[in-house]
Design a protein around this motif. Structure first.
Motif, PDB file in Angstrom:
ATOM      1  N   LEU A   1     -12.317 -98.617 -42.806  1.00 18.91           N
ATOM      2  CA  LEU A   1     -10.868 -98.494 -42.624  1.00 18.91           C
ATOM      3  C   LEU A   1     -10.479 -98.840 -41.196  1.00 18.91           C
ATOM      4  N   THR A   2      -9.236 -99.257 -41.049  1.00 17.90           N
ATOM      5  CA  THR A   2      -8.682 -99.425 -39.721  1.00 17.90           C
ATOM      6  C   THR A   2      -7.570 -98.400 -39.569  1.00 17.90           C
ATOM      7  N   GLY A   3      -7.628 -97.662 -38.482  1.00 13.26           N
ATOM      8  CA  GLY A   3      -6.613 -96.636 -38.266  1.00 13.26           C
ATOM      9  C   GLY A   3      -6.101 -96.676 -36.838  1.00 13.26           C
ATOM     10  N   TYR A   4      -4.887 -96.241 -36.642  1.00 13.06           N
ATOM     11  CA  TYR A   4      -4.347 -96.295 -35.281  1.00 13.06           C
ATOM     12  C   TYR A   4      -3.607 -95.021 -34.898  1.00 13.06           C
ATOM     13  N   ILE A   5      -3.494 -94.891 -33.586  1.00 14.19           N
ATOM     14  CA  ILE A   5      -2.664 -93.840 -33.011  1.00 14.19           C
ATOM     15  C   ILE A   5      -1.876 -94.484 -31.883  1.00 14.19           C
ATOM     16  N   GLY A   6      -0.605 -94.159 -31.805  1.00 11.97           N
ATOM     17  CA  GLY A   6       0.229 -94.702 -30.738  1.00 11.97           C
ATOM     18  C   GLY A   6       0.285 -93.756 -29.555  1.00 11.97           C
ATOM     19  N   PHE A   7       0.305 -94.335 -28.365  1.00 10.35           N
ATOM     20  CA  PHE A   7       0.394 -93.522 -27.149  1.00 10.35           C
ATOM     21  C   PHE A   7       1.561 -93.995 -26.301  1.00 10.35           C
ATOM     22  N   ASP A   8       2.374 -93.063 -25.889  1.00  9.44           N
ATOM     23  CA  ASP A   8       3.501 -93.380 -25.027  1.00  9.44           C
ATOM     24  C   ASP A   8       3.032 -93.709 -23.621  1.00  9.44           C
ATOM     25  N   ALA A   9       3.829 -94.466 -22.936  1.00 10.34           N
ATOM     26  CA  ALA A   9       3.469 -94.865 -21.569  1.00 10.34           C
ATOM     27  C   ALA A   9       4.483 -94.311 -20.584  1.00 10.34           C
ATOM     28  N   THR A  10       4.752 -93.024 -20.713  1.00  9.43           N
ATOM     29  CA  THR A  10       5.769 -92.431 -19.846  1.00  9.43           C
ATOM     30  C   THR A  10       5.219 -91.963 -18.505  1.00  9.43           C
ATOM     31  N   ALA A  11       3.912 -91.953 -18.370  1.00 10.91           N
ATOM     32  CA  ALA A  11       3.327 -91.511 -17.101  1.00 10.91           C
ATOM     33  C   ALA A  11       2.136 -92.393 -16.762  1.00 10.91           C
ATOM     34  N   ARG A  12       1.641 -92.254 -15.577  1.00  7.91           N
ATOM     35  CA  ARG A  12       0.528 -93.084 -15.112  1.00  7.91           C
ATOM     36  C   ARG A  12      -0.776 -92.742 -15.807  1.00  7.91           C
ATOM     37  N   SER A  13      -0.791 -91.585 -16.440  1.00  8.62           N
ATOM     38  CA  SER A  13      -2.022 -91.163 -17.086  1.00  8.62           C
ATOM     39  C   SER A  13      -1.673 -90.357 -18.318  1.00  8.62           C
ATOM     40  N   LEU A  14      -2.558 -90.372 -19.283  1.00  7.58           N
ATOM     41  CA  LEU A  14      -2.422 -89.433 -20.391  1.00  7.58           C
ATOM     42  C   LEU A  14      -2.909 -88.082 -19.893  1.00  7.58           C
ATOM     43  N   HIS A  15      -2.523 -87.014 -20.569  1.00 11.77           N
ATOM     44  CA  HIS A  15      -3.078 -85.720 -20.181  1.00 11.77           C
ATOM     45  C   HIS A  15      -3.801 -85.091 -21.371  1.00 11.77           C
ATOM     46  N   VAL A  16      -4.401 -83.942 -21.166  1.00  8.49           N
ATOM     47  CA  VAL A  16      -5.238 -83.368 -22.221  1.00  8.49           C
ATOM     48  C   VAL A  16      -4.524 -83.223 -23.549  1.00  8.49           C
ATOM     49  N   GLY A  17      -3.215 -83.144 -23.522  1.00  9.20           N
ATOM     50  CA  GLY A  17      -2.478 -83.048 -24.775  1.00  9.20           C
ATOM     51  C   GLY A  17      -2.784 -84.222 -25.696  1.00  9.20           C
ATOM     52  N   SER A  18      -3.120 -85.357 -25.126  1.00  7.24           N
ATOM     53  CA  SER A  18      -3.431 -86.544 -25.922  1.00  7.24           C
ATOM     54  C   SER A  18      -4.901 -86.609 -26.301  1.00  7.24           C
ATOM     55  N   LEU A  19      -5.680 -85.715 -25.749  1.00 11.84           N
ATOM     56  CA  LEU A  19      -7.121 -85.819 -25.942  1.00 11.84           C
ATOM     57  C   LEU A  19      -7.519 -85.637 -27.404  1.00 11.84           C
ATOM     58  N   ILE A  20      -6.806 -84.779 -28.092  1.00  8.90           N
ATOM     59  CA  ILE A  20      -7.150 -84.558 -29.499  1.00  8.90           C
ATOM     60  C   ILE A  20      -6.970 -85.854 -30.287  1.00  8.90           C
ATOM     61  N   GLN A  21      -5.971 -86.631 -29.929  1.00  8.88           N
ATOM     62  CA  GLN A  21      -5.766 -87.915 -30.606  1.00  8.88           C
ATOM     63  C   GLN A  21      -6.893 -88.892 -30.260  1.00  8.88           C
ATOM     64  N   ILE A  22      -7.259 -88.888 -28.995  1.00 11.71           N
ATOM     65  CA  ILE A  22      -8.338 -89.781 -28.586  1.00 11.71           C
ATOM     66  C   ILE A  22      -9.629 -89.418 -29.322  1.00 11.71           C
ATOM     67  N   MET A  23      -9.855 -88.128 -29.472  1.00 14.92           N
ATOM     68  CA  MET A  23     -11.062 -87.696 -30.185  1.00 14.92           C
ATOM     69  C   MET A  23     -11.017 -88.120 -31.657  1.00 14.92           C
ATOM     70  N   MET A  24      -9.847 -88.150 -32.223  1.00 13.04           N
ATOM     71  CA  MET A  24      -9.738 -88.612 -33.611  1.00 13.04           C
ATOM     72  C   MET A  24     -10.146 -90.071 -33.705  1.00 13.04           C
ATOM     73  N   LEU A  25      -9.703 -90.869 -32.746  1.00 12.20           N
ATOM     74  CA  LEU A  25     -10.104 -92.277 -32.750  1.00 12.20           C
ATOM     75  C   LEU A  25     -11.614 -92.389 -32.555  1.00 12.20           C
ATOM     76  N   TYR A  26     -12.125 -91.528 -31.681  1.00  9.92           N
ATOM     77  CA  TYR A  26     -13.566 -91.514 -31.437  1.00  9.92           C
ATOM     78  C   TYR A  26     -14.331 -91.277 -32.741  1.00  9.92           C
ATOM     79  N   TRP A  27     -13.922 -90.239 -33.470  1.00  8.71           N
ATOM     80  CA  TRP A  27     -14.636 -89.921 -34.709  1.00  8.71           C
ATOM     81  C   TRP A  27     -14.416 -90.977 -35.783  1.00  8.71           C
ATOM     82  N   LEU A  28     -13.259 -91.582 -35.767  1.00  5.21           N
ATOM     83  CA  LEU A  28     -13.001 -92.661 -36.714  1.00  5.21           C
ATOM     84  C   LEU A  28     -14.046 -93.755 -36.520  1.00  5.21           C
TER      85      LEU A  28
END
Length: 415
Positions: A36-63
């Motif tokens: 499967l191909t799956g995606y998650i979108g990330f906003d670019a409102t700051a210079r860096s993502l913060h831990v709040g986005s980490l759970i999403q990143i981990m989902m991509l990791y496990w995917l």
RNA sequence: GGAGGGGUGGGAGAGUGGCUAAAUCCAGCAGACUGUAAAUCUGCCCGCUUCGGCGUACGGUGGUUCGAAUCCACCCCCCUCCA
């Protein structure tokens, strides 16, 4: 006795990533038999993502780890519009240049978690500005506007909340959900992407995308959301005394990041280990079962593992060692924020506030004075009860250790 | 375009001439207790300060007044209803 047929859902389920899905059985069946191909979108409102986005990143990791292809979608286009979800007020507009700079700065984080490349299971990074900014207004309205009803859109929480609070929502923001839905459709057409994931607050936006794919493309796409991240005591995760817990090392050092995990509440350790480390689930369960002060060992492992994922094993070990020397030995350990003072300035008497400000232990001289009054400031572990300048006499082995409270430490070195 | 309501510190939200750097709550910081935890209690929470003070601040600009977040004028923005 795995609950699901696919590794993907089994891993996500046992690690606590699943909040709700549009058709979990259907998704499971497809994930079990194909890539499967799956995606998650990330906003670019700051210079860096913060831990709040980490759970999403981990989902991509496990995917990816379970044999599928992840897409990290940079919201270059959607950020121009601004997601109204969870916001009481319209947020400040960012310029194109700011957004581009943010994306450039954010990108690196994904390379730590995902394997990019041109292979069929290699991760892809793309930017929705690529297609969103090319959309023609009239064409878009005719081709896509017909698939959305205002009646429906008004029922989404992101909109409803604003209306109830009588807080203004512009037409621009109102269109955000259409753009996000369009992203899904576009990604399906570009690379057969059939899955969108996100936080539970994104549910409405994701469902819109799923429906658009069905209507425009006649395919069943899937949506999957993660639970909202809160600590056991109900606070939003990811804020510390210093502000946000950024993922970029230049905004939040590996040592601070390690400390952030080390200071996890007891009640959250199990959940954090499952979500933010890749330790086998049996090990997670074993650590989570530790009681009383033994839980501190689990917290150290959590800090080591989480930091290693983001900043690498070496940085994690270094942070762990700095913490061990600082907290367990009370020593002036290398690796703490350091201020270099010239020997002349020390001999002449250096304001204590200069290094404290420089290392961000305090935000103003006034705050420093308050800390002195409260007995919170220590020089080489001895409380400073009266404001006085630092001098070369304070040097111990060429270093002065400054502390605010128990947790914040910095070094002054002569140089 | 008309009528009414509103814009206060990181957030929520009081305050309608001096006692107001501005109640209260949330968030944050520190101290005590502990285990670098939670809960609890205590203190702090605009900046500068030679600790006597000084400078900024209640959408913006002017004005009235000994004195204004509070009154007046104009402007900007938001909400509701009407056109």
């Amino acid at each position: 006795m795995a609950a699901w047929k696919s590794d993907f859902l089994n891993v996500l389920a046992e690690r606590g990533f699943i909040h709700q899905g549009t058709n979990l059985q259907g998704l499971d069946a497809r994930a079990a038999k194909e890539t499967l191909t799956g995606y998650i979108g990330f906003d670019a409102t700051a210079r860096s993502l913060h831990v709040g986005s980490l759970i999403q990143i981990m989902m991509l990791y496990w995917l990816q780890q379970t044999g599928h292809r992840p897409i990290a979608l940079m919201g270059g286009g959607t950020t121009k519009v601004g997601d109204p979800t969870g916001k009481d007020h319209q947020r400040a507009m960012l310029t194109d240049a700011e957004i581009d700079a943010n994306i450039a700065s954010i990108k690196g984080v994904f390379e730590k978690f995902l394997r990019f490349g041109a292979g069929p299971k290699d991760a892809i990074m793309t930017n929705n500005d690529e297609w969103l900014s090319k959309l023609g207004y009239v064409e878009f309205l005719r081709d896509y506007g017909t698939h959305f009803t205002i009646n429906r859109m008004l029922t989404f929480d992101s909109v409803k909340l604003r209306l109830e609070r009588e807080s203004p929502m512009t037409f621009l923001e109102f269109n955000y959900m259409l753009m996000q839905a369009y992203d899904f459709h576009e990604l399906y057409n570009r690379c057969g992407c059939l899955l969108q994931m996100g936080g539970s607050d994104q549910w409405g936006n994701i469902v819109n995308g799923v429906e658009l794919c069905r209507r425009k493309d006649g395919v069943e796409a899937f949506g999957l959301t993660t639970p909202l991240l809160t600590t056991a005591s109900g606070k939003k995760m990811g804020k510390t005394e210093a502000g946000a817990v950024w993922l970029n090392a230049d905004l939040f050092s590996p040592y601070d990041y390690w400390q952030f995990w080390r200071n996890t509440e007891d009640a959250d350790v199990a959940v954090m280990l499952a979500r933010f480390t890749v330790l086998p689930i049996e090990e997670v369960n074993r650590l989570a079962a530790l009681g009383g002060s033994e839980i501190n060992e689990a917290k150290k492992i959590l800090a080591n593992e989480a930091t290693a994922l983001l900043h690498g094993r070496d940085a994690a070990s270094e942070a762990a060692e700095t913490a061990r020397r600082t907290f367990e030995e009370g020593a002036a350990a290398e690796g703490l924020p350091t201020f270099i003072a010239s020997m002349e300035s020390l001999k002449a008497g250096l304001s204590v506030f200069a290094p404290l400000l420089e290392t961000a232990l305090i935000a103003s001289n006034g705050e420093g004075r308050r800390h002195i009054k409260a007995g919170a400031l220590r020089v080489n572990d001895a409380p400073m009860t009266e404001e006085r300048p630092l001098s070369d006499a304070d040097l111990v082995d060429g270093v002065i250790k400054l502390s605010i409270g128990k947790k914040k430490h910095a070094l002054v070195k002569a140089g």
